[in-house]
Write a protein that holds these residues in place. Structure first.
Motif, PDB file in Angstrom:
ATOM      1  N   ASP A 494       8.138 -17.466 -54.859  1.00 40.35           N
ATOM      2  CA  ASP A 494       7.663 -18.069 -56.100  1.00 40.35           C
ATOM      3  C   ASP A 494       8.282 -17.389 -57.313  1.00 40.35           C
ATOM      4  O   ASP A 494       8.386 -17.966 -58.378  1.00 40.35           O
ATOM      5  CB  ASP A 494       6.135 -17.953 -56.187  1.00 40.35           C
ATOM      6  N   ARG A 495       8.641 -16.131 -57.130  1.00 39.60           N
ATOM      7  CA  ARG A 495       9.191 -15.391 -58.262  1.00 39.60           C
ATOM      8  C   ARG A 495      10.221 -14.413 -57.727  1.00 39.60           C
ATOM      9  O   ARG A 495       9.962 -13.717 -56.741  1.00 39.60           O
ATOM     10  CB  ARG A 495       8.054 -14.642 -58.958  1.00 39.60           C
ATOM     11  N   PHE A 496      11.376 -14.414 -58.378  1.00 34.51           N
ATOM     12  CA  PHE A 496      12.453 -13.557 -57.883  1.00 34.51           C
ATOM     13  C   PHE A 496      12.387 -12.155 -58.479  1.00 34.51           C
ATOM     14  O   PHE A 496      12.582 -11.168 -57.798  1.00 34.51           O
ATOM     15  CB  PHE A 496      13.812 -14.194 -58.207  1.00 34.51           C
ATOM     16  N   LEU A 497      12.103 -12.114 -59.805  1.00 34.07           N
ATOM     17  CA  LEU A 497      12.024 -10.797 -60.451  1.00 34.07           C
ATOM     18  C   LEU A 497      10.553 -10.397 -60.507  1.00 34.07           C
ATOM     19  O   LEU A 497       9.791 -10.898 -61.318  1.00 34.07           O
ATOM     20  CB  LEU A 497      12.644 -10.864 -61.848  1.00 34.07           C
ATOM     21  N   THR A 498      10.163  -9.515 -59.590  1.00 34.83           N
ATOM     22  CA  THR A 498       8.738  -9.255 -59.406  1.00 34.83           C
ATOM     23  C   THR A 498       8.251  -8.033 -60.175  1.00 34.83           C
ATOM     24  O   THR A 498       7.054  -7.814 -60.276  1.00 34.83           O
ATOM     25  CB  THR A 498       8.433  -9.040 -57.915  1.00 34.83           C
ATOM     26  N   SER A 499       9.153  -7.215 -60.665  1.00 34.01           N
ATOM     27  CA  SER A 499       8.715  -6.014 -61.380  1.00 34.01           C
ATOM     28  C   SER A 499       8.944  -6.129 -62.877  1.00 34.01           C
ATOM     29  O   SER A 499       8.896  -5.135 -63.595  1.00 34.01           O
ATOM     30  CB  SER A 499       9.439  -4.780 -60.854  1.00 34.01           C
ATOM     31  N   GLY A 500       9.208  -7.318 -63.282  1.00 35.94           N
ATOM     32  CA  GLY A 500       9.421  -7.515 -64.710  1.00 35.94           C
ATOM     33  C   GLY A 500       8.961  -8.905 -65.075  1.00 35.94           C
ATOM     34  O   GLY A 500       8.454  -9.659 -64.233  1.00 35.94           O
ATOM     35  N   PHE A 501       9.166  -9.239 -66.290  1.00 34.34           N
ATOM     36  CA  PHE A 501       8.631 -10.485 -66.824  1.00 34.34           C
ATOM     37  C   PHE A 501       9.760 -11.189 -67.554  1.00 34.34           C
ATOM     38  O   PHE A 501      10.497 -10.586 -68.319  1.00 34.34           O
ATOM     39  CB  PHE A 501       7.497 -10.128 -67.793  1.00 34.34           C
TER      40      PHE A 501
END
Lengths: 597, 290
Positions: A494-501
């Protein structure tokens, strides 16, 4: 031309005795000596003390005959003038000689003895301002007493005598401590505004600093940035002043620099919590590897100067349960289970474009938004569905229904597909007898015709559809499951960049292909997440100079402390952070976790 | 031997000379402004520390530097308030009251800097700002006190015209006695004016009258305005009332200067005690609600 000398004495009983005598002279002497015109038996008076002369202009010149002065109208002088019209008073020892004109040509001198003035010292005290104001001591006691009572004793007493209430973020109760508003060093932040009158909700016990436990009693389930031991180990060393303060503070029960309140300082006015500054993050993350030697995190202190390459999360094997993370530099291969060449679909002169041009729903070559639409939070994209995005061209039409509309094969589940195929492809029913058919509506093709033939060909049809070259394998990868032909499950995070926004909303003026190299991607195995370099075209660290193109970007623009993938937002409702769904939420991966190609 | 004796007496003479000289040096100039320099250095260091030391999350009384300034400030305030104790202890020792007063003035002024930096410029309606404002008021009244002590005594002796306070009162008494006898021939109405003037307290008018020098209810002035008639007796009484008014003017001039000289202490002292109370509440409340 005469002096009337009037002596007033008192008898022992207090009766006044007045003796008058007239002296026909133009001058008088006064003194203790008997030959003086006015004889004063007083040791404080000289033998010949004063002489009074009548001047031609009618005034009286008074002159001391010795060196000792005399009192004239209260003032000690050695000579003076008396205007008999207004009169004057000469003081000699205890005698007071009132001089005044009486009649036309007579000067009356009235001699009176006065009692020693014992109250003089008291009268002098009247000159001090203290006689007209309340005493300093009384004022001091009143002021100090009022301050200590109202601003110290009342709050302390009501705090000690209160009935403690458990905190509940749903119901705001007013505080029980009286007058402690006077202790507040400043208004609370906007989010805590409702606690303004309830100091004891945070300041629970006397002389005890605000405890993390109290914060957590409302802010349940708030994520830790890292384990406390790791946080402590990764912290930059404190300045000696701060270290001393914390040593003393911790000895007295403060929770140290990792406690909630050491960052979230309150009473700074009715403002929102500020985003953490770049320095706040880089204090630890700059040269973090020197303090946490085993850390997997690369150092970071400025987005433009030192920041590790992104490591998007994706599924590296078919049907994997857990995503892996890899840098775009390593040319990662994504195993989503789909076949999808972006370049073919995006080529404005290709077959897909021509097809789209011919369809009324499109009317022009395909665009990204034809398939990809943003989620409500503007961060991620909604799942691409076959029915909405693909079926316009990749038709699953299987025939016509009785009413004349098209019937479709259902998409999404192989079982549904098998049913739909069975309906259109039953094996022909053997003839009753050669050359004979059923009559009327019961005949083949009639309303009441029933086909009870074996569904043999349906299975063959299904097998064809799922095998390489079949209709399903236009987009899907074929596989077998429990010995039967099947398709590889589609597995996308669902989301590729998981440690950022990252918000697409803020970047809507950009073309998708500015960052995502979709127009040149020939296979669905390409991971189209942009790399660090492409962000740095515009985003540099917080200290960068803002220009039309360059956006100074601090850490908080993309990262949050407690929820790594959230972003601090200056507006809107709580929470400040929009938490992202956990990366392993993808249900397909869990369902088909064991599928193999 | 003789040399030795003369040597000692010489030293003694020098010491005495120095003491005599210093007796006539203002406490402001004491030891070539020693305490002024100490106060300036203290303030300079405080400002430099405030600017140079990184105070997280923001400068206020809660950082280590804030606590340091607060502790220094509290210590100074307590010590400064002990001047009242020191000046009542007249005993020998190496503690000159002049040095103490000099230090009181200059270190008191440096509290403006230390106290303001301790607040971190955060002001509100609370006990903390109350203590700060009380401190500023005490310092302001102290500054006023130093100024009036330096300027007003000269006008006080100018106003006296070589009369002591006792003589001023004696003069008034003398005028009153003459008025009493001079007023004997007057009619009822005029006699009442004289009685009112004689009966009014010399120090009538209260603190406000003393400070402003305005006495709108002065009975002598009223009597002068109200006296009617033109006989010789009335003229004489009017002349005496004028003398009385002039004498009162001198007394009131002395009262005004005296009041201007003393009024600051009536704020300085009670507010100092109030300040110590507010500081107690400030320190206890800060740690009570830590």
């Amino acid at each position: 031309m005469a002096f009337l000398i009037r002596t007033i004495d008192f008898t022992a009983a207090g009766r006044e005795i007045i003796r008058d005598r007239v002296v026909e002279q133009t001058a008088l002497t006064i003194g203790r000596a008997a030959e003086c015109d006015i004889h004063l038996p007083d040791l404080a008076v000289e033998q010949r003390h004063v002489r009074i002369d009548r001047q031609p202009d009618g005034t009286l010149a008074v002159e001391a005959l010795g060196t000792l002065g005399f009192g004239l109208d209260g003032r000690v002088v050695t000579q003076g003038i008396i205007d008999p019209h207004t009169g004057g008073e000469i003081a000699l020892g205890a005698a007071r000689l009132a001089v005044a004109r009486e009649g036309d040509d007579t000067i009356a001198i009235t001699i009176r003895q006065i009692a020693a003035d014992e109250g003089k010292g008291d009268a002098l005290r009247g000159f001090a301002l203290a006689s007209a104001l309340p005493s300093k001591r009384a004022m001091s006691w009143i002021f100090a007493g009022a301050i200590l009572l109202a601003l110290l004793m009342v709050p302390v007493a009501s705090h000690l005598l209160r009935d403690p209430v458990k905190n509940d973020p749903e119901t705001i109760v007013p505080g029980q401590v009286v007058m402690d508003a006077a202790w507040s060093a400043g208004a609370l932040s906007l989010k805590h505004h409702e606690l303004e009158d309830n100091c004891e909700s945070c300041h629970v016990a006397a002389f005890e600093s605000v405890q993390d436990e109290t914060c957590i009693s409302c802010h349940e389930g708030l994520g830790d940035h890292a384990k406390p031991t790791r946080l402590a180990g990764g912290m930059a060393p404190l300045s000696s002043g701060d270290a001393l303060q914390w040593r003393i503070g911790e000895a007295l029960g403060k929770e140290g620099p990792l406690g909630c309140v050491s960052c979230h300082s309150e009473h700074e006015g009715p403002v929102r919590q500020k985003p953490a500054s770049e320095a706040f993050c880089s204090d630890c993350h700059d040269a973090l590897d020197t303090r946490l030697t085993d850390t997997a995190l690369a150092n970071a202190h400025d987005f433009g100067k030192e920041h590790p390459q992104f490591r998007p999360a994706f599924y590296a094997s078919f049907g994997a349960a857990k995503p892996v993370r890899a840098s775009p530099d390593t040319k990662p291969i994504e195993r989503s289970g789909l076949k999808f060449p972006h370049d073919v679909h995006m080529d404005a002169r290709g077959g897909a474009a021509r097809m789209a041009l011919s369809l009324p729903d499109y009317g022009q070559p395909l665009e990204c938004k034809d398939c990809h639409s943003l989620t409500a939070d503007k961060i991620s994209f909604k799942e691409v569905t076959m029915e909405d995005s693909c079926e316009g061209c990749h038709s699953l039409v299987s025939g016509r229904t009785a009413s004349g509309a098209f019937s479709n094969l259902r998409h999404g589940d192989v079982k549904d597909l098998a049913e739909d195929l069975a309906r259109i492809n039953p094996a022909p029913r053997p003839a009753l007898a050669s050359g004979r058919t059923r009559p009327g509506q019961f005949a083949r093709g009639g309303a009441y015709a029933a086909n009870f033939g074996r569904p043999m060909r349906a299975y063959i049809g299904l097998s064809n559809a799922l095998s390489p070259g079949g209709i399903c394998t236009e987009c899907h990868l074929p596989t077998t499951k429990q010995g039967r032909p099947d398709l590889m499950p589609v597995n996308l995070p669902d989301r590729f960049l998981t440690s950022g926004f990252f918000t697409h909303e803020a970047h809507r003026k950009e073309e998708c292909t500015d960052c995502h190299a979709a127009d040149t991607s020939k296979a669905a195995t390409d991971l189209l997440i942009p790399d660090l370099k492409s962000c740095r075209d515009c985003h540099l660290g917080a200290t960068a100079v803002k220009t039309k193109k360059i956006v100074p970007s601090d850490c908080a623009m993309c990262h949050a402390y407690h929820v790594p993938s959230g972003q601090w937002s200056p507006k809107g409702k709580a929470p400040h952070y929009s938490p992202a769904p956990a990366p392993d939420k993808t249900t397909i991966a869990a369902l088909f976790g064991q599928a193999k190609p | 031997m003789a040399t030795k004796v003369s040597g000692t007496s010489n030293t003694r003479f020098k010491q005495d000379e120095r003491r005599r000289d210093s007796d006539h040096v203002s406490f402001l100039k004491h030891r070539r402004f020693r305490w002024l320099w100490i106060a300036l250095v203290l303030s300079g260091i405080s400002i430099a520390g405030f600017v140079l030391i990184d105070q997280e999350p923001r400068p206020n009384g809660g950082t280590w530097y804030g606590y340091t300034l607060g502790t220094i400030g509290l210590g100074l305030i307590i010590w400064l308030s002990l001047l009242g104790v020191r000046k009542r202890r007249i005993n020998p020792g190496a503690w000159s009251l002049k040095a103490w007063t000099s230090a009181h003035v200059y270190l008191g002024l440096s509290l403006i800097v230390i106290g303001t930096l301790h607040t971190g410029f955060q002001i509100g309606w609370n006990v903390h700002t109350l203590a700060y404002v009380l401190m500023l008021l005490v310092i302001a009244t102290g500054i006023y006190g130093v100024i009036v002590y330096a300027t007003l005594p000269a006008s006080l002796s100018a106003n006296r015209k070589e009369m002591t306070r006792a003589q001023m009162l004696d003069a008034l008494t003398a005028i009153d006695r003459q008025l009493e006898s001079a007023a004997q021939p007057l009619g009822r109405a005029d006699a009442d004016w004289v009685i009112a003037a004689l009966e009014q307290d010399t120090f009538h008018g209260g603190a406000l009258g003393r400070l402003t020098g305005r006495y709108p209810r002065c009975a002598t002035a009223r009597a002068l305005k109200g006296m009617a008639g033109s006989s010789g007796a009335v003229d004489r009484v009017i002349a005496l009332l004028e003398k009385r008014r002039d004498q009162l003017t001198q007394i009131r001039g002395a009262l005004r200067i005296r009041a201007l000289l003393e009024i600051w202490l009536f704020i300085h002292i009670p507010l100092t005690i109030a300040l110590i109370a507010a500081l107690t509440a400030h320190v206890i409340s800060v740690f009570y609600y830590w």
